[in-house]
Design a protein around this motif. Structure first.
Motif, PDB file in Angstrom:
ATOM      1  N   LEU A  98       0.827  -1.209   0.000  1.00  0.00           N
ATOM      2  CA  LEU A  98       0.000   0.000   0.000  1.00  0.00           C
ATOM      3  C   LEU A  98       0.858   1.254   0.000  1.00  0.00           C
ATOM      4  O   LEU A  98       0.561   2.220  -0.707  1.00  0.00           O
ATOM      5  CB  LEU A  98      -0.932  -0.009   1.210  1.00  0.00           C
ATOM      6  CG  LEU A  98      -1.844   1.211   1.382  1.00  0.00           C
ATOM      7  CD1 LEU A  98      -2.837   1.297   0.231  1.00  0.00           C
ATOM      8  CD2 LEU A  98      -2.570   1.158   2.713  1.00  0.00           C
ATOM      9  N   VAL A  99       1.941   1.241   0.787  1.00  0.00           N
ATOM     10  CA  VAL A  99       2.798   2.431   0.868  1.00  0.00           C
ATOM     11  C   VAL A  99       3.957   2.365  -0.120  1.00  0.00           C
ATOM     12  O   VAL A  99       4.813   3.256  -0.137  1.00  0.00           O
ATOM     13  CB  VAL A  99       3.335   2.624   2.301  1.00  0.00           C
ATOM     14  CG1 VAL A  99       2.189   2.879   3.260  1.00  0.00           C
ATOM     15  CG2 VAL A  99       4.138   1.416   2.770  1.00  0.00           C
ATOM     16  N   GLY A 100       4.011   1.314  -0.941  1.00  0.00           N
ATOM     17  CA  GLY A 100       5.017   1.231  -1.999  1.00  0.00           C
ATOM     18  C   GLY A 100       6.413   0.902  -1.530  1.00  0.00           C
ATOM     19  O   GLY A 100       7.388   1.261  -2.198  1.00  0.00           O
ATOM     20  N   LEU A 101       6.540   0.196  -0.400  1.00  0.00           N
ATOM     21  CA  LEU A 101       7.864  -0.142   0.110  1.00  0.00           C
ATOM     22  C   LEU A 101       8.231  -1.577  -0.256  1.00  0.00           C
ATOM     23  O   LEU A 101       7.461  -2.508   0.034  1.00  0.00           O
ATOM     24  CB  LEU A 101       7.911   0.022   1.631  1.00  0.00           C
ATOM     25  CG  LEU A 101       7.975   1.459   2.150  1.00  0.00           C
ATOM     26  CD1 LEU A 101       7.953   1.464   3.676  1.00  0.00           C
ATOM     27  CD2 LEU A 101       9.216   2.174   1.641  1.00  0.00           C
ATOM     28  N   PRO A 102       9.383  -1.784  -0.869  1.00  0.00           N
ATOM     29  CA  PRO A 102       9.810  -3.145  -1.240  1.00  0.00           C
ATOM     30  C   PRO A 102      10.383  -3.918  -0.061  1.00  0.00           C
ATOM     31  O   PRO A 102      11.591  -4.097   0.055  1.00  0.00           O
ATOM     32  CB  PRO A 102      10.863  -2.895  -2.323  1.00  0.00           C
ATOM     33  CG  PRO A 102      11.425  -1.556  -1.978  1.00  0.00           C
ATOM     34  CD  PRO A 102      10.318  -0.764  -1.364  1.00  0.00           C
ATOM     35  N   SER A 103       9.513  -4.374   0.839  1.00  0.00           N
ATOM     36  CA  SER A 103       9.971  -5.188   1.968  1.00  0.00           C
ATOM     37  C   SER A 103      10.033  -6.647   1.534  1.00  0.00           C
ATOM     38  O   SER A 103       9.638  -7.002   0.429  1.00  0.00           O
ATOM     39  CB  SER A 103       9.037  -5.023   3.170  1.00  0.00           C
ATOM     40  OG  SER A 103       7.779  -5.593   2.876  1.00  0.00           O
ATOM     41  N   SER A 104      10.489  -7.503   2.445  1.00  0.00           N
ATOM     42  CA  SER A 104      10.715  -8.902   2.105  1.00  0.00           C
ATOM     43  C   SER A 104       9.511  -9.776   2.421  1.00  0.00           C
ATOM     44  O   SER A 104       9.132  -9.921   3.590  1.00  0.00           O
ATOM     45  CB  SER A 104      11.944  -9.422   2.861  1.00  0.00           C
ATOM     46  OG  SER A 104      12.054 -10.821   2.716  1.00  0.00           O
ATOM     47  N   SER A 105       8.911 -10.371   1.399  1.00  0.00           N
ATOM     48  CA  SER A 105       7.828 -11.336   1.606  1.00  0.00           C
ATOM     49  C   SER A 105       8.358 -12.574   2.331  1.00  0.00           C
ATOM     50  O   SER A 105       7.650 -13.185   3.135  1.00  0.00           O
ATOM     51  CB  SER A 105       7.225 -11.753   0.265  1.00  0.00           C
ATOM     52  OG  SER A 105       6.639 -10.655  -0.387  1.00  0.00           O
ATOM     53  N   SER A 106       9.590 -12.933   2.034  1.00  0.00           N
ATOM     54  CA  SER A 106      10.200 -14.097   2.670  1.00  0.00           C
ATOM     55  C   SER A 106      10.307 -13.905   4.175  1.00  0.00           C
ATOM     56  O   SER A 106       9.943 -14.781   4.965  1.00  0.00           O
ATOM     57  CB  SER A 106      11.594 -14.340   2.091  1.00  0.00           C
ATOM     58  OG  SER A 106      11.553 -14.412   0.696  1.00  0.00           O
ATOM     59  N   HIS A 107      10.786 -12.740   4.590  1.00  0.00           N
ATOM     60  CA  HIS A 107      10.934 -12.485   6.015  1.00  0.00           C
ATOM     61  C   HIS A 107       9.576 -12.309   6.688  1.00  0.00           C
ATOM     62  O   HIS A 107       9.430 -12.626   7.886  1.00  0.00           O
ATOM     63  CB  HIS A 107      11.807 -11.257   6.232  1.00  0.00           C
ATOM     64  CG  HIS A 107      13.248 -11.516   5.940  1.00  0.00           C
ATOM     65  ND1 HIS A 107      14.239 -10.594   6.164  1.00  0.00           N
ATOM     66  CD2 HIS A 107      13.880 -12.612   5.437  1.00  0.00           C
ATOM     67  CE1 HIS A 107      15.406 -11.100   5.816  1.00  0.00           C
ATOM     68  NE2 HIS A 107      15.206 -12.324   5.368  1.00  0.00           N
ATOM     69  N   ALA A 108       8.593 -11.805   5.955  1.00  0.00           N
ATOM     70  CA  ALA A 108       7.237 -11.717   6.514  1.00  0.00           C
ATOM     71  C   ALA A 108       6.706 -13.119   6.818  1.00  0.00           C
ATOM     72  O   ALA A 108       6.112 -13.357   7.878  1.00  0.00           O
ATOM     73  CB  ALA A 108       6.315 -10.998   5.537  1.00  0.00           C
ATOM     74  N   LEU A 109       6.944 -14.053   5.889  1.00  0.00           N
ATOM     75  CA  LEU A 109       6.483 -15.423   6.099  1.00  0.00           C
ATOM     76  C   LEU A 109       7.213 -16.071   7.269  1.00  0.00           C
ATOM     77  O   LEU A 109       6.590 -16.700   8.144  1.00  0.00           O
ATOM     78  CB  LEU A 109       6.706 -16.244   4.824  1.00  0.00           C
ATOM     79  CG  LEU A 109       6.344 -17.729   4.906  1.00  0.00           C
ATOM     80  CD1 LEU A 109       4.871 -17.910   5.239  1.00  0.00           C
ATOM     81  CD2 LEU A 109       6.686 -18.433   3.593  1.00  0.00           C
ATOM     82  N   MET A 110       8.519 -15.910   7.307  1.00  0.00           N
ATOM     83  CA  MET A 110       9.282 -16.538   8.382  1.00  0.00           C
ATOM     84  C   MET A 110       9.015 -15.872   9.725  1.00  0.00           C
ATOM     85  O   MET A 110       8.972 -16.540  10.765  1.00  0.00           O
ATOM     86  CB  MET A 110      10.764 -16.522   8.036  1.00  0.00           C
ATOM     87  CG  MET A 110      11.102 -17.522   6.944  1.00  0.00           C
ATOM     88  SD  MET A 110      12.834 -17.503   6.471  1.00  0.00           S
ATOM     89  CE  MET A 110      12.907 -16.000   5.519  1.00  0.00           C
ATOM     90  N   GLY A 111       8.801 -14.556   9.724  1.00  0.00           N
ATOM     91  CA  GLY A 111       8.444 -13.880  10.962  1.00  0.00           C
ATOM     92  C   GLY A 111       7.108 -14.370  11.495  1.00  0.00           C
ATOM     93  O   GLY A 111       6.972 -14.644  12.700  1.00  0.00           O
ATOM     94  N   GLY A 112       6.119 -14.496  10.607  1.00  0.00           N
ATOM     95  CA  GLY A 112       4.823 -15.013  11.029  1.00  0.00           C
ATOM     96  C   GLY A 112       4.926 -16.426  11.568  1.00  0.00           C
ATOM     97  O   GLY A 112       4.300 -16.771  12.585  1.00  0.00           O
TER      98      GLY A 112
END
Length: 412
Positions: A98-112
């Motif tokens: 939404l805010v246009g930031l290229p964060s890591s989907s991989s780290h989002a999955l592993m963090g969750g």
């Protein structure tokens, strides 16, 4: 058994939904520089990337095995834990998109996954050595290695091409950029699609459908590849704009150097089973390419926001995953409540995104919005010296002209 089958189906569908968000969230990794330099038209670029993501999903299962066998203790994991982990990952993906930031989907999955596992089975269920060696160290090393490689490659390309014809060289580099973008897309499918394969395999093992230490079944590989390809085709235009124009202004030579460097790092990490963030690798390469050209710049305000998002990804997704796991612990109604929350939150984020639409028609707009602090300071700061004088100078002649203008007469 019916209840178990239902929760397992919910987990699989939610995992594929995450894979879909991973696709449009990470399209920028492969195609942002290609689109920003004009090497490919936006729609053609995302279509090409989608096909290669699907192909890449079939090349390896090493990263999938890291997720399903190495990161957490699979013997103590319930399907509800996987579901809670996916909720944290999806919501973080959508917020950063939404805010246009290229964060890591991989780290989002592993963090969750880490947050939900800790909430369910305790800290001991997370394999700390795997987390450090195959997640955290690559997270720091990947952007640095890719950035240095891209900077050196950029300087080399400009040095070798000093005497080359400008138009011919640009055309050649655009062709090379298309090839390197395809390589990044292939690498992305090889690395990121496997993460969803790993999470689905982990759920199947937790539910007793697969034996421990099993590789992903073929239908898991195929469905994960299709989901990430579809998400890629729709295009995460907001993040493409940030990656292609918000960080730096790239010429074809720089785009070629950045993508080739990033693809090399990603493919090497996939071969070694590192759950690497393609976002970190490509972002580091883009910044390195920006610094590699004489007179090139990096917009550090954008980069700083991006670094903050990187640092928040693991803990934020872990917190949401842990809270979701806590609620699912109340039984079927708790799982249903979390599912409703996920759907409602996703719909709200999508609705907010419609206020300012970013798509293939305006993805290359370069306007960089001012930050909150900059805007506030500009509002209260006195105007620069000469501004008031200039305004008065412009206003007085205008008033004088108006005073000298003939007055209209009205006859009654």
């Amino acid at each position: 058994m019916e209840s178990f089958s239902l929760i397992l189906a919910i987990v699989v569908v939610t995992a594929l939904a995450f894979d879909f968000t991973n696709g449009f969230h990470d399209t920028a990794n492969a195609m942002a520089t290609t689109i920003s330099t004009g090497a490919l038209k936006p729609k053609v670029a995302v279509a090409m990337s989608a096909v290669l993501n699907l192909v890449g999903a079939f090349l390896s299962v090493e990263v999938a095995n890291t997720i399903s066998k190495g990161l957490v203790d699979e013997t103590g994991i319930r399907p509800e834990v996987i579901f809670a982990a996916l909720v944290g990952a999806i919501l973080w993906n959508l917020l950063t998109w939404l805010v246009g930031l290229p964060s890591s989907s991989s780290h989002a999955l592993m963090g969750g996954l880490i947050g939900a596992t800790v909430a369910s089975a305790g800290v001991g269920a997370v394999h700390g050595d795997v987390l450090v060696t195959k997640v955290l160290i690559p997270a720091i090393a990947a952007p640095v290695v890719a950035g240095v490689a891209a900077m050196l490659a950029t300087r080399l390309t400009y040095t070798l091409g000093r005497k080359a014809d400008g138009k011919a060289a640009a055309k050649g580099y655009r062709a090379g950029q298309i090839a390197s973008a395809g390589l990044v897309s292939l690498a992305h499918g090889t690395n990121d699609a496997q993460k969803t394969m790993g999470i689905i395999t982990l759920a199947l093992v937790a539910g007793g459908t697969l034996a421990p230490d099993s590789d992903p079944p073929l239908w898991v590989v195929l469905s994960a590849g299709l989901a990430i390809a579809l998400g890629t085709y729709l295009g995460g235009w907001r993040i493409i704009r940030t990656m292609g124009k918000g960080l730096t202004d790239l010429q074809p030579q720089q785009g070629f150097a950045a993508q080739t460097s990033a693809a090399t790092v990603i493919l090497a990490s996939s071969h070694l089973g590192f759950s690497l963030s393609t976002t970190h690798s490509v972002s580091g390469a883009v910044m390195g390419a920006g610094l590699g050209r004489k007179g090139g710049i990096v917009r550090w305000s954008t980069a700083t926001r991006m670094f903050v998002a990187w640092g928040l990804t693991l803990p934020a997704a872990a917190l949401v995953g842990a809270l979701a796991e806590y609620v699912t612990g109340f039984g079927a109604w708790g799982t249903a409540l979390v599912a409703v929350f996920l759907v409602a939150s996703s719909a709200a984020i999508w609705k907010i995104s419609r206020r300012e639409v970013v798509d293939h028609t305006n993805v290359n707009d370069t306007e960089e919005p001012a930050g909150v602090v900059t805007t506030a300071v500009a509002a209260v700061a006195p105007p620069p010296a000469g501004t008031v004088t200039d305004e008065l100078t412009a206003t007085i002649p205008a008033q004088a002209t108006e005073s000298k203008a003939p007055q209209a007469t009205t006859t009654v």
